[in-house]
Design an enzyme around this catalytic site. Structure first.
Site, PDB file in Angstrom:
ATOM      1  N   ARG A 150      17.530 -11.861  -4.045  1.00  0.00           N
ATOM      2  CA  ARG A 150      16.958 -12.751  -3.026  1.00  0.00           C
ATOM      3  C   ARG A 150      16.032 -13.768  -3.683  1.00  0.00           C
ATOM      4  O   ARG A 150      15.024 -13.404  -4.272  1.00  0.00           O
ATOM      5  CB  ARG A 150      16.191 -11.930  -1.992  1.00  0.00           C
TER       6      ARG A 150
ATOM      7  N   THR B 284      13.671 -19.578  -1.302  1.00  0.00           N
ATOM      8  CA  THR B 284      14.508 -19.912  -0.140  1.00  0.00           C
ATOM      9  C   THR B 284      14.773 -18.688   0.735  1.00  0.00           C
ATOM     10  O   THR B 284      15.208 -18.828   1.875  1.00  0.00           O
ATOM     11  CB  THR B 284      15.879 -20.434  -0.616  1.00  0.00           C
TER      12      THR B 284
ATOM     13  N   ASP C  27       7.975  -2.912  -0.155  1.00  0.00           N
ATOM     14  CA  ASP C  27       9.236  -3.199  -0.841  1.00  0.00           C
ATOM     15  C   ASP C  27       9.988  -1.890  -1.063  1.00  0.00           C
ATOM     16  O   ASP C  27       9.561  -1.040  -1.863  1.00  0.00           O
ATOM     17  CB  ASP C  27       8.936  -3.892  -2.185  1.00  0.00           C
TER      18      ASP C  27
ATOM     19  N   ASP D   2      11.115  -1.116  -4.743  1.00  0.00           N
ATOM     20  CA  ASP D   2       9.979  -0.745  -5.593  1.00  0.00           C
ATOM     21  C   ASP D   2       9.484   0.660  -5.260  1.00  0.00           C
ATOM     22  O   ASP D   2       9.113   1.424  -6.151  1.00  0.00           O
ATOM     23  CB  ASP D   2       8.829  -1.745  -5.416  1.00  0.00           C
TER      24      ASP D   2
HETATM   25  N1  URA Z   1      12.846  -5.953   1.577  1.00  0.00           N
HETATM   26  C1  URA Z   1      11.955  -4.942   1.451  1.00  0.00           C
HETATM   27  O1  URA Z   1      12.070  -4.107   0.562  1.00  0.00           O
HETATM   28  N2  URA Z   1      10.941  -4.871   2.336  1.00  0.00           N
HETATM   29  C2  URA Z   1      10.769  -5.750   3.328  1.00  0.00           C
HETATM   30  O2  URA Z   1       9.838  -5.621   4.114  1.00  0.00           O
HETATM   31  C3  URA Z   1      11.718  -6.804   3.442  1.00  0.00           C
HETATM   32  C4  URA Z   1      12.739  -6.889   2.550  1.00  0.00           C
END
Ligand code: URA
Length: 215
Positions: free
Chosen positions: A110, A114, A206, A209
């Protein structure tokens, strides 16, 4: 009381175990090991829901006591498609429940500016058109990655698709509805919104992560 609430093509799995585990998952202080284990458990429960309406066929078998005609899954094995990398966290739990499923991977990065997906990897079974394809990614945030992955899978022949995530944002659900209204979405919760960085609020941070301890 039903443990699913359905709004159009969105199913929120409100089973108490799902909701409890999701709360543990959201907590800031949840360790990497616990997070990974909870994702696995939640994925198994979501796999149970997304496969609820699989078709059965009858087969003659013999138990140690007597012959009988018993139900077995009809058709070709399922295919789980993981959107890398966080989708792999979901795969483990799904494969615990359906160990014979085939697996595909779609790598989408990602772009933080953008928020649009850029593909870097695509490897799926060659006979997707014969299989129910269950696309997995823990977070349905902007919906751009999910919609792009689904478009690519359709190009590769997939016609029966479902999408499973742990958390969805209304923005992501809207993008999915616009781009692939025929794909049902299964989630453990529909959160409030996205923040300016594309994170789900209140969310869980995330997911990749937190699964892999790369924070
Ligand atoms: N990806 C993630 O890991 N967490 C989010 O809140 C949005 C996208």
């Amino acid at each position: 009381m039903s443990d699913r609430s359905q709004r159009g093509h969105l199913t929120v799995v409100s089973h108490p175990l799902v909701q409890h585990k999701l709360t543990l998952l959201r907590r800031r202080e949840t360790s990497t090991a616990s997070f990974r284990q909870l994702v696995r458990e939640l994925s198994l429960l979501l796999a149970y829901e997304v496969t609820r309406e699989l078709e059965l066929t009858m087969e003659e078998i013999e138990t140690p006591v007597a012959p009988m005609v018993a139900p077995v899954l009809a058709g070709k094995k399922l295919c789980f498609i993981s959107i890398l990398r966080a989708g792999n966290g979901i795969l483990d739990g799904m494969l615990d429940l359906v160990p014979s499923a085939r697996v595909g991977h779609v790598g989408l990065w990602r772009d933080p500016k953008t928020l649009k997906p850029v593909e870097y990897y695509f490897k799926v079974p060659s006979d997707l058109s014969d299989r129910l394809c269950i696309v997995v990614d823990p977070m349905l945030a902007t919906g751009n990655s999910a919609a792009a992955a689904i478009a690519k899978l359709k190009e590769a022949g997939a016609s029966r698709l479902r999408f499973v995530c742990l958390l969805a944002a209304p923005e992501g659900v809207a993008v999915m509805k616009e781009n692939c209204p025929e794909v049902p979405i299964f989630t453990a919760a529909l959160d409030q919104r996205l923040n300016d960085h594309g994170y789900i609020v209140p969310g869980l941070g995330d997911a990749g992560d937190r699964i892999y301890g790369t924070r």
